[in-house]
Design a protein around this motif. Structure first.
Motif, PDB file in Angstrom:
ATOM      1  N   GLY A 115      35.932  37.142  39.759  1.00  0.00           N
ATOM      2  CA  GLY A 115      36.378  36.847  38.405  1.00  0.00           C
ATOM      3  C   GLY A 115      35.296  36.184  37.563  1.00  0.00           C
ATOM      4  O   GLY A 115      34.906  36.694  36.505  1.00  0.00           O
ATOM      5  N   PRO A 116      34.772  35.025  38.011  1.00  0.00           N
ATOM      6  CA  PRO A 116      33.676  34.404  37.249  1.00  0.00           C
ATOM      7  C   PRO A 116      32.432  35.287  37.158  1.00  0.00           C
ATOM      8  O   PRO A 116      31.690  35.207  36.176  1.00  0.00           O
ATOM      9  CB  PRO A 116      33.386  33.130  38.054  1.00  0.00           C
ATOM     10  CG  PRO A 116      34.664  32.822  38.763  1.00  0.00           C
ATOM     11  CD  PRO A 116      35.252  34.162  39.101  1.00  0.00           C
ATOM     12  N   MET A 117      32.226  36.154  38.180  1.00  0.00           N
ATOM     13  CA  MET A 117      31.052  37.015  38.125  1.00  0.00           C
ATOM     14  C   MET A 117      31.168  38.037  37.001  1.00  0.00           C
ATOM     15  O   MET A 117      30.142  38.489  36.464  1.00  0.00           O
ATOM     16  CB  MET A 117      30.859  37.717  39.469  1.00  0.00           C
ATOM     17  CG  MET A 117      29.464  38.282  39.652  1.00  0.00           C
ATOM     18  SD  MET A 117      28.181  36.989  39.587  1.00  0.00           S
ATOM     19  CE  MET A 117      26.767  37.973  39.034  1.00  0.00           C
ATOM     20  N   ALA A 118      32.386  38.390  36.628  1.00  0.00           N
ATOM     21  CA  ALA A 118      32.573  39.279  35.470  1.00  0.00           C
ATOM     22  C   ALA A 118      32.095  38.588  34.196  1.00  0.00           C
ATOM     23  O   ALA A 118      31.495  39.233  33.318  1.00  0.00           O
ATOM     24  CB  ALA A 118      34.039  39.675  35.344  1.00  0.00           C
ATOM     25  N   ILE A 119      32.348  37.279  34.077  1.00  0.00           N
ATOM     26  CA  ILE A 119      31.866  36.520  32.919  1.00  0.00           C
ATOM     27  C   ILE A 119      30.348  36.462  32.934  1.00  0.00           C
ATOM     28  O   ILE A 119      29.691  36.628  31.899  1.00  0.00           O
ATOM     29  CB  ILE A 119      32.470  35.106  32.919  1.00  0.00           C
ATOM     30  CG1 ILE A 119      33.999  35.175  32.871  1.00  0.00           C
ATOM     31  CG2 ILE A 119      31.929  34.283  31.752  1.00  0.00           C
ATOM     32  CD1 ILE A 119      34.679  33.824  33.011  1.00  0.00           C
TER      33      ILE A 119
END
Length: 397
Positions: free
Chosen positions: A310-314
């Motif tokens: 999830g944070p890697m998408a950001i």
């Protein structure tokens, strides 16, 4: 022949620059099985990625300056030919040591298309138009890492990891045929600088004397460093610690790709309303936010793989906003040395990523924490560089 300001040229240039990501992302789901098949350690298997990055950096030393002197097309065809031969060696590798060496040679070939793809953009376009073109290429190029792990995961389960290198060979041959038959020579005025090791080093020193160039190279280097940390370490963390299958990992990997594509698409619109530096500011903020959020979630003991993906998408959104604009801004002051400027940018970017990948590989074990720590550090540093270099980016050559 392919012409500027056409979608066909954009697609071809995007696919040329995507050859490197294809060569890493397609076999990521197979890394654990490669290690098991050769009786290798996690660190040895990860070296097949770091060796590729080191080869990528080494190859970029020559491609740009040589193409400034003799033209883009012949140098590009040489790189694609080397790529095809080295990929065949990867497919036939009898040991992990041979695979590591073949991956280095494969990267020497693959580094040509990405250096020359950026240089061709600078040959044809200037200023924000160059940034927009690189963002358009990034949007198209982003499809490759989106589908490559999925495709590679299916191949790994059905036919084994060696077949993935066979697919890479076909891609390399198709691109070589397109360049030979359809791509015109883009360089307007060939450099008269002699081609020698010393001359290339002197040219690189001159480029590094430009404060704005140093800054934009640093931003591109940091953004890609965090991305490569995820590329090199995520399969071991998500499959080994979070228990994802090869296909489930491939779907999880697509989060960062979707973020990256979103960033490049958004950048195409932002550069029309703001300048390149404003777009970069949005990007580095996303890099820092994604990295810090991932670190906080993993450190707090979150059990879901979404704490990583999830944070890697950001973070991926930030890469899509930051890297194309930083690359365009770095090349902009050097229309007569676009190849050399592109080469040095790539050398710095890939060397930093390879070193980060090696350090990460040695620290990955029973904890996922080293992965988000590396990504958070690169994101926060990129934000700090952006905020602290306003004057440098506006300095004259």
């Amino acid at each position: 022949m392919l012409k500027p300001d056409t979608l066909a040229l954009t697609i071809v240039l995007a696919l040329l620059t995507a050859l490197g990501p294809l060569s890493t992302d397609m076999y990521l789901p197979s890394l654990p099985s490669i290690a098991a098949g050769f009786g290798a350690t996690t660190g040895q298997a990860q070296l097949t990625l770091s060796a590729f990055l080191l080869g990528f950096a080494a190859g970029q030393f020559f491609y740009g300056p040589v193409s400034d002197r003799i033209g883009r097309r012949p140098v590009l065809l040489f790189g694609l030919g080397l790529y095809v031969l080295a990929t065949l060696a990867c497919a036939l590798a009898p040991s992990i040591e041979v695979l590591i060496g073949a991956r280095f040679l494969q990267a020497l070939g693959a580094s040509g298309p990405i250096v020359l793809g950026r240089a061709i953009v600078r040959d044809f376009y200037e200023g924000p138009r160059a940034g927009k073109e690189l963002s358009r290429m990034g949007t198209i190029m982003g499809v490759v890492p989106a589908i490559a792990p999925l495709f590679g995961g299916v191949i790994a389960q059905v036919s084994g990891w060696r077949v993935t290198f066979g697919v890479m060979i076909l891609c390399g041959l198709a691109l070589a045929a397109t360049v030979f038959l359809r791509l015109p020579e883009s360089i307007r005025r060939k450099s008269k600088e002699p081609i020698s090791f010393v001359a290339i080093l002197k040219g690189f020193r001159s480029l590094l004397g430009h404060a704005g160039y140093r800054t934009y190279v640093s931003l591109s280097m940091l953004a890609y460093g965090g991305l490569f940390a995820f590329i090199s370490g995520s399969s071991f963390v998500l499959q080994g610690l979070y228990g994802l299958s090869e296909l489930a990992y491939a779907f999880s990997f697509s989060f960062v790709v979707v973020g990256f594509i979103g960033g490049t698409y958004l950048a195409q619109h932002l550069v029309g309303r703001y300048d390149l530096d404003d777009t970069i500011r949005f990007g580095v903020a996303s890099l820092a936010a994604g990295g810090v959020l991932m670190l906080v979630l993993v450190a707090s003991g979150a059990q879901s793989s979404l704490a990583i993906s999830g944070p890697m998408a950001i973070y991926g959104l930030g890469v899509g906003l930051t890297m194309p604009q930083s690359m365009a801004s770095a090349l902009m002051p050097f229309p007569d040395r676009a190849g050399a400027a592109s080469s040095l940018l790539g050398i710095c970017q890939m060397t930093f990523a390879a070193i980060l990948g090696i350090v990460l590989g040695r620290n990955l074990g029973g904890s996922a924490l080293p992965l988000p720590a590396a990504i958070a550090v690169t994101g926060v540093l990129a934000l700090a560089v952006s905020l602290g270099t306003e004057r440098a980016r506006r300095a004259p050559a």
